[in-house]
Design a protein around this motif. Structure first.
Motif, PDB file in Angstrom:
ATOM      1  N   GLN A  18       0.820  -1.206   0.000  1.00  0.00           N
ATOM      2  CA  GLN A  18       0.000   0.000   0.000  1.00  0.00           C
ATOM      3  C   GLN A  18       0.853   1.255   0.000  1.00  0.00           C
ATOM      4  OE1 GLN A  18      -2.862  -0.309   3.149  1.00  0.00           O
ATOM      5  NE2 GLN A  18      -3.881  -2.064   2.217  1.00  0.00           N
ATOM      6  N   GLN A  19       2.152   1.094   0.200  1.00  0.00           N
ATOM      7  CA  GLN A  19       3.069   2.229   0.184  1.00  0.00           C
ATOM      8  C   GLN A  19       3.923   2.185  -1.080  1.00  0.00           C
ATOM      9  OE1 GLN A  19       3.874  -0.156   2.924  1.00  0.00           O
ATOM     10  NE2 GLN A  19       2.030   0.533   3.946  1.00  0.00           N
ATOM     11  N   GLU A  20       4.381   3.332  -1.489  1.00  0.00           N
ATOM     12  CA  GLU A  20       5.293   3.421  -2.626  1.00  0.00           C
ATOM     13  C   GLU A  20       6.588   2.681  -2.293  1.00  0.00           C
ATOM     14  OE1 GLU A  20       6.240   7.129  -5.196  1.00  0.00           O
ATOM     15  OE2 GLU A  20       7.726   7.093  -3.558  1.00  0.00           O
ATOM     16  N   GLY A  35      24.796  -5.698 -16.415  1.00  0.00           N
ATOM     17  CA  GLY A  35      24.078  -4.457 -16.678  1.00  0.00           C
ATOM     18  C   GLY A  35      22.968  -4.290 -15.668  1.00  0.00           C
ATOM     19  N   TYR A  36      22.469  -3.093 -15.586  1.00  0.00           N
ATOM     20  CA  TYR A  36      21.355  -2.825 -14.680  1.00  0.00           C
ATOM     21  C   TYR A  36      20.574  -1.643 -15.198  1.00  0.00           C
ATOM     22  CZ  TYR A  36      24.517   0.749 -12.766  1.00  0.00           C
ATOM     23  OH  TYR A  36      25.365   1.813 -12.627  1.00  0.00           O
ATOM     24  N   ARG A  37      19.320  -1.589 -14.758  1.00  0.00           N
ATOM     25  CA  ARG A  37      18.448  -0.494 -15.139  1.00  0.00           C
ATOM     26  C   ARG A  37      17.780   0.031 -13.869  1.00  0.00           C
ATOM     27  NH1 ARG A  37      17.414   1.069 -19.897  1.00  0.00           N
ATOM     28  NH2 ARG A  37      17.953  -0.881 -20.933  1.00  0.00           N
ATOM     29  N   LEU A  38      17.979   1.325 -13.613  1.00  0.00           N
ATOM     30  CA  LEU A  38      17.354   1.964 -12.459  1.00  0.00           C
ATOM     31  C   LEU A  38      15.912   2.299 -12.804  1.00  0.00           C
ATOM     32  CD1 LEU A  38      20.253   4.425 -11.510  1.00  0.00           C
ATOM     33  CD2 LEU A  38      19.784   2.165 -10.545  1.00  0.00           C
ATOM     34  N   GLY A  39      14.983   1.821 -11.995  1.00  0.00           N
ATOM     35  CA  GLY A  39      13.574   2.075 -12.277  1.00  0.00           C
ATOM     36  C   GLY A  39      12.985   3.211 -11.468  1.00  0.00           C
ATOM     37  N   GLY A  40      13.692   3.645 -10.430  1.00  0.00           N
ATOM     38  CA  GLY A  40      13.158   4.707  -9.587  1.00  0.00           C
ATOM     39  C   GLY A  40      12.073   4.186  -8.667  1.00  0.00           C
ATOM     40  N   ALA A  41      11.233   5.092  -8.200  1.00  0.00           N
ATOM     41  CA  ALA A  41      10.157   4.739  -7.271  1.00  0.00           C
ATOM     42  C   ALA A  41       9.030   4.022  -8.023  1.00  0.00           C
ATOM     43  CB  ALA A  41       9.633   5.994  -6.587  1.00  0.00           C
ATOM     44  N   LEU A  42       8.366   3.118  -7.316  1.00  0.00           N
ATOM     45  CA  LEU A  42       7.270   2.340  -7.905  1.00  0.00           C
ATOM     46  C   LEU A  42       6.010   2.564  -7.079  1.00  0.00           C
ATOM     47  CD1 LEU A  42       6.125   0.142  -9.817  1.00  0.00           C
ATOM     48  CD2 LEU A  42       7.040  -1.560  -8.212  1.00  0.00           C
ATOM     49  N   ASP A  44       2.553   2.063  -8.528  1.00  0.00           N
ATOM     50  CA  ASP A  44       1.595   1.017  -8.898  1.00  0.00           C
ATOM     51  C   ASP A  44       2.241  -0.049  -9.784  1.00  0.00           C
ATOM     52  OD1 ASP A  44      -0.677   2.191  -7.568  1.00  0.00           O
ATOM     53  OD2 ASP A  44      -0.699   3.695  -9.165  1.00  0.00           O
ATOM     54  N   GLU A  45       2.545   0.339 -11.040  1.00  0.00           N
ATOM     55  CA  GLU A  45       3.118  -0.603 -12.009  1.00  0.00           C
ATOM     56  C   GLU A  45       4.142   0.103 -12.860  1.00  0.00           C
ATOM     57  OE1 GLU A  45       0.053  -2.266 -14.442  1.00  0.00           O
ATOM     58  OE2 GLU A  45      -0.940  -3.257 -12.766  1.00  0.00           O
ATOM     59  N   MET A  46       5.076  -0.683 -13.403  1.00  0.00           N
ATOM     60  CA  MET A  46       6.013  -0.164 -14.397  1.00  0.00           C
ATOM     61  C   MET A  46       6.563  -1.333 -15.192  1.00  0.00           C
ATOM     62  SD  MET A  46       9.730   0.741 -12.605  1.00  0.00           S
ATOM     63  CE  MET A  46       9.127   2.057 -11.629  1.00  0.00           C
ATOM     64  N   SER A  47       7.111  -1.004 -16.345  1.00  0.00           N
ATOM     65  CA  SER A  47       7.797  -1.995 -17.172  1.00  0.00           C
ATOM     66  C   SER A  47       9.213  -1.514 -17.408  1.00  0.00           C
ATOM     67  CB  SER A  47       7.076  -2.177 -18.507  1.00  0.00           C
ATOM     68  OG  SER A  47       5.819  -2.791 -18.308  1.00  0.00           O
ATOM     69  N   LEU A  48      10.149  -2.460 -17.412  1.00  0.00           N
ATOM     70  CA  LEU A  48      11.554  -2.148 -17.664  1.00  0.00           C
ATOM     71  C   LEU A  48      12.084  -3.031 -18.779  1.00  0.00           C
ATOM     72  CD1 LEU A  48      12.928  -1.945 -13.987  1.00  0.00           C
ATOM     73  CD2 LEU A  48      12.419  -0.031 -15.524  1.00  0.00           C
ATOM     74  N   GLU A  49      12.806  -2.421 -19.684  1.00  0.00           N
ATOM     75  CA  GLU A  49      13.495  -3.164 -20.734  1.00  0.00           C
ATOM     76  C   GLU A  49      14.693  -3.884 -20.119  1.00  0.00           C
ATOM     77  OE1 GLU A  49      12.729  -3.507 -23.944  1.00  0.00           O
ATOM     78  OE2 GLU A  49      10.997  -2.156 -23.871  1.00  0.00           O
ATOM     79  N   PRO A  50      15.141  -4.999 -20.706  1.00  0.00           N
ATOM     80  CA  PRO A  50      16.346  -5.649 -20.188  1.00  0.00           C
ATOM     81  C   PRO A  50      17.532  -4.677 -20.268  1.00  0.00           C
ATOM     82  CG  PRO A  50      15.317  -6.976 -21.920  1.00  0.00           C
ATOM     83  CD  PRO A  50      14.590  -5.676 -21.858  1.00  0.00           C
ATOM     84  N   PRO A  51      18.421  -4.716 -19.287  1.00  0.00           N
ATOM     85  CA  PRO A  51      19.560  -3.796 -19.328  1.00  0.00           C
ATOM     86  C   PRO A  51      20.588  -4.229 -20.363  1.00  0.00           C
ATOM     87  CG  PRO A  51      19.749  -5.255 -17.444  1.00  0.00           C
ATOM     88  CD  PRO A  51      18.429  -5.550 -18.091  1.00  0.00           C
ATOM     89  N   SER A  94      19.568 -13.020 -13.393  1.00  0.00           N
ATOM     90  CA  SER A  94      18.801 -11.774 -13.405  1.00  0.00           C
ATOM     91  C   SER A  94      18.013 -11.671 -12.119  1.00  0.00           C
ATOM     92  CB  SER A  94      17.829 -11.756 -14.583  1.00  0.00           C
ATOM     93  OG  SER A  94      18.527 -11.837 -15.798  1.00  0.00           O
ATOM     94  N   ARG A  95      17.941 -10.448 -11.600  1.00  0.00           N
ATOM     95  CA  ARG A  95      17.173 -10.238 -10.377  1.00  0.00           C
ATOM     96  C   ARG A  95      16.692  -8.804 -10.294  1.00  0.00           C
ATOM     97  NH1 ARG A  95      22.195 -11.589  -9.716  1.00  0.00           N
ATOM     98  NH2 ARG A  95      21.464 -13.701  -9.561  1.00  0.00           N
ATOM     99  N   LEU A  96      15.653  -8.635  -9.524  1.00  0.00           N
ATOM    100  CA  LEU A  96      15.107  -7.316  -9.251  1.00  0.00           C
ATOM    101  C   LEU A  96      15.418  -6.985  -7.801  1.00  0.00           C
ATOM    102  CD1 LEU A  96      13.264  -4.953 -10.268  1.00  0.00           C
ATOM    103  CD2 LEU A  96      11.375  -6.187  -9.163  1.00  0.00           C
ATOM    104  N   PHE A  97      16.081  -5.865  -7.574  1.00  0.00           N
ATOM    105  CA  PHE A  97      16.313  -5.351  -6.231  1.00  0.00           C
ATOM    106  C   PHE A  97      15.297  -4.243  -5.973  1.00  0.00           C
ATOM    107  CE2 PHE A  97      20.685  -6.564  -7.605  1.00  0.00           C
ATOM    108  CZ  PHE A  97      20.887  -7.583  -6.683  1.00  0.00           C
ATOM    109  N   TYR A  98      14.868  -4.127  -4.737  1.00  0.00           N
ATOM    110  CA  TYR A  98      13.952  -3.041  -4.392  1.00  0.00           C
ATOM    111  C   TYR A  98      14.142  -2.673  -2.928  1.00  0.00           C
ATOM    112  CZ  TYR A  98      11.115  -6.886  -2.571  1.00  0.00           C
ATOM    113  OH  TYR A  98      10.671  -7.997  -1.887  1.00  0.00           O
TER     114      TYR A  98
END
Length: 195
Positions: A18-20, A35-42, A44-51, A94-98
């Motif tokens: 319920q929080q950003e 490689g990596y791709r910074l997505g910033g704050a999330l 609701d939803e977002m899509s990221l291309e492979p880095p 591959s992994r997603l960090f948050y």
């Protein structure tokens, strides 16, 4: 957090909290390339291309350090955190960090200190392993070559990777099992097994 990898490797991320979520980072390593791709704050939803696999561990560590200090850690604390987790965070795959939202963290893992300090800062990094098309292709090649050393790069994540590959392509499930069996029965493996 929920993440789905499309057939072309694009990552769709959904915030289930319920929080950003303060920050997300998509990371990928293939051998010596990463490689990596910074997505910033999330929110609701977002899509990221492979880095693109053109980054360095130094640049990844620097950007992650900036994110951690932005959440309230001192630079030395951020560096120590990254060094502590370097081997497992930046391994093959591959992994997603948050960054785990503070209120969510305090609900799940409350902290009480007596006497109460003037300020408490806690920063937790979540990690979600991903089975991308690149990961599946890499594991398929390793299995076809019966390369035990190559399989060991995926360490504790090999079993879930294989399960996801079988679910994605049930017609190949039998071949995957056969290749896995042949890989572990190869003469090189048998010669390394203590008697």
């Amino acid at each position: 957090i929920s993440a789905t990898v499309t057939s072309v490797g694009k990552l769709h991320i959904t915030n289930l909290a319920q929080q950003e979520i303060p920050s997300v980072i998509l990371f990928e390593r293939r051998g010596d390339k990463l490689g990596y791709r910074l997505g910033g704050a999330l929110q609701d939803e977002m899509s990221l291309e492979p880095p693109e696999l053109t980054a360095t561990l130094d640049s990844m560590s620097r950007d992650l350090g900036d994110i951690l200090t932005g959440q309230g850690l001192y630079p030395d604390e951020a560096r120590a955190m990254i060094e502590t987790w370097r081997q497992s965070w930046f391994e093959e795959g591959s992994r997603l960090f948050y960054i785990v939202p503070g209120r969510c963290l305090n609900t799940i893992l409350p902290l009480t200190i007596n006497p109460a300090p003037s300020q408490t800062v806690r920063v937790f990094v979540g990690r979600l392993e991903l089975v991308t098309p690149a990961t599946a292709q890499a594991v398929e090649k390793i299995l076809a070559a019966h390369d035990v050393t190559g399989l060991q790069k995926y360490n504790r994540f090999l079993e879930p990777i294989l399960e996801e590959m079988k679910e994605a392509n049930p017609a190949q499930a039998r071949q995957i099992e056969k290749d896995l069996d042949l890989t572990y029965r190869s003469p090189m493996v048998q010669s390394q097994t203590p008697k």
